[in-house]
Design a protein around this motif. Structure first.
Motif, short mmCIF file in Angstrom:
data_model
loop_
_atom_site.label_atom_id
_atom_site.label_comp_id
_atom_site.label_asym_id
_atom_site.label_seq_id
_atom_site.Cartn_x
_atom_site.Cartn_y
_atom_site.Cartn_z
N SER A 235 44.27 38.83 42.07
CA SER A 235 44.88 40.10 42.44
C SER A 235 43.80 41.10 42.82
O SER A 235 42.63 40.93 42.48
CB SER A 235 45.71 40.64 41.27
N THR B 262 48.63 40.50 44.83
CA THR B 262 48.60 39.42 43.84
C THR B 262 49.13 38.12 44.44
O THR B 262 50.23 38.09 45.00
CB THR B 262 49.44 39.81 42.61
N GLN C 159 45.85 32.38 39.99
CA GLN C 159 46.27 33.73 40.35
C GLN C 159 45.05 34.57 40.72
O GLN C 159 44.00 34.45 40.10
CB GLN C 159 47.00 34.39 39.17
#
Lengths: 170, 170, 170, 170, 170, 170
Positions: free
Chosen positions: A155, A161, A153
């Protein structure tokens, strides 16, 4: 223009002539950036149990790997040629042991408020932590492998994101 | 004494009390040491073709990864806490592209004549080369993963030549 | 085979396919190696006199440049990608001021007993010393230039002692 | 107070007693800073042609020099004692070959938004790129010299844009 | 010649003109060298107990300090300007807590077989370990001080084994 | 909850489970931070006079120690595992010699405008300066000790200005 050429012209570290270059981030706004990286180390289950046993008692292998990963994240611009130096405000690593399978899973999280992201830093942290586990256990286990590592992930910045699981690969 | 305890007592970076420590190699003889490490990076086949196309023309991505890997190998004792500094006499990296599968295979070879081996250095070289490929291509491909990395062969020292293939894991 | 091709095949950091690589020095004998590098920094004569005046009193600019040069020589394998790490046994820098012409001449000497030479280390030392002089004086003199830098002499290894003066260029 | 003393008191890295010190930039505003540095490397014309020939095919020597220069620019505060660490947002190097004269001209550009300039970083980048060219070609050409290096332009901060050509020296 | 002048002429990092220089160890034989350094950190007794409690459970503060000390010892030639790079073959740190007095005693041992000693490396190891303890505990204790640090013993080289206790100072 | 446990839960580099971690400063405001560190080096009075004599003439030992301290302060996040990288805007060191007692007192001052303080940087600066004095004088004086080092003052951040004298310890 073919799809392949299009892709190539977007290779962000290459200029129009195909030469490498560092992306110019001078005019970008500063935003809060976060990244999460995952990595795995595979070994004999007995080795995992040795680490676990020792971890409870004295905390050695994973503690050392954690410190190595944190320090390597801070060194990322000295390791990865086209990476920008940036004021990292947080680095954390978390380890999960599966002593049945003989697998250690490493999760690394990085944060900054800057013009560019901290994903390479997170991936460097988990990778160097994995190398450290290899170094500390290779004397008792010659079967250790670094397994899949990736950014799970990230962001911040204009992409928002983004989440990724390798299983999504078609 | 159980097998598990036996294993633990051999963890070469831990002393009898379970504390971490650097192995003392002062009295060891110098022998010629070599290591071969393998790593893979997986990406979209189109990304591999972009790299390949560019490689023919300007050599950028793999050239940069190669230099990053060589320089990182020289930095190994600064990255891996319990690694000894050593006078590396050779580092080489070789890349093979499979643009059908979208896989880049990296082979790293290191050599020295010293009291301890160069396997961590070889593994660091291929790993940082893989991180550099990630860094240079992540702008066009959000599916890049570092795949299995390991020491395929090491020689020199009292263990002689040891060969390893992950498939041998039971 | 043309003369040009011949030259190319000798480029010691390129392998047969033209890829960069680090020279393998594993099997070479250790011999005593020395190198002498020269560099010059040009500035306003008044700036040279400021340095000289201060040098007599407190030793600042040249002392700082000397330390920077010595420390940079030790960092050479981290700066120059294909340079081997080596156990340098001596580094020295000497400065001569010509305050009529506004020229500081820097001589750097390096020594080691090893499988490869110390000329890049000597050239790095004088160059970083010159950069430091620039950095410390740029506030009062916007005309500072680094002038010619080169290896004046190197000895040891199979080439024996080689002396070079740029004036010999035809 | 004489002109010479006046000059001396302005040496920005010296305090009133003549001791070295780092300039305090804490209270300065952040402005966009840019610098352009130039350097030249002189060699046999045949060596330049070898580089050029190889550059077309595999890109090796100049690519390696470019990466070395970019990485060295990021290391500037670790090399130059009184230099401030700063968040460099762009570094680029461009090479021009004159294979008739045997000259490679290097132009380095750096950018940041900070309290102090990036000229030493730009000069470090071109200088280390030049050292890398020396290192990679010294095996086939013993006549290589680093020629004049200087800051051709810098902008940002209270001095505005300053342009310099060495020929302007009287 | 006065006694004071005599002393001065022996300052091993100064040449005849009083300029700093690195000692030339090129022609020295390699012998086995060892050094033992001591350092102390003083804090509130409650802080020592926190470390001790945590040490038993998770090993954090002293483990981190130990790793920092080992890694710093390897960086000694990059920190101490006139120190030679050398192939350290062993570094170890040992901590003793006195939670009544609020004192942590650090002992560092270094070994090499080389032309020069490893005492500065040992002293750097214990000092950086002490700085790390300060860094990790300063949030709960504003009274932490680094106390006396010194070389307790060194052996090898022409001086043989030298032992030192600060109490011996007259 | 006992007082001791309370203390422990505040150890800022430990999380709730007692694992080490880097403090997350992402959301903190930037404020102007300053720190003053003190350290002392003790030696034979004759050694202090040698340094003093030389200092007047050529400035060597203290000048070298000053540069080493400044450069080490910039390296603090690479030395101290859980320290954040930060854009230091000023580092200064000042030395006072007491040649009757044989004591050199070092004062180090650091400044930045950032989310976290610069006290570890100041303490690193004076400590590495002290190590450098040891290194340069150990050849003529085997009784050198690093004496008490501590943070005498820090300001900025939520704690405001904090002053500390070791004598206040009860």
């Amino acid at each position: 223009m073919s799809t392949q050429d299009e892709k190539q012209s977007q290779l962000t570290h290459l200029d129009e002539q195909g030469n490498i270059h560092m992306v110019d981030v001078t005019e970008r706004p500063e935003t809060m950036r976060e990244a999460i990286a995952h990595a795995q180390v595979r070994m004999l289950p007995a080795t995992t149990r040795s680490i676990e046993h020792n971890q409870v008692a004295k905390g050695s292998v994973l503690e050392t790997a954690k410190i190595a990963g944190i320090m390597a994240a801070k060194q990322t611009p000295q390791l990865i040629p086209l990476c920008h130096p940036l004021p990292m405000t947080h680095i954390d690593l978390h380890f999960t042991l599966d002593s049945t399978q003989g697998i250690i899973t490493i999760e690394g999280r990085t944060r900054t408020t800057y013009k560019t992201g901290v994903d390479v830093e997170a991936l460097t942290a988990v990778t160097v932590a994995a190398l450290t586990i290899y170094d500390m256990c290779k004397g008792v286990d010659t079967t250790i492998t670094l397994e899949q590592a990736y950014i799970a992930q990230k962001s911040g910045g204009k992409s928002g994101t983004v989440t990724f699981k390798p299983e999504q690969r078609s």
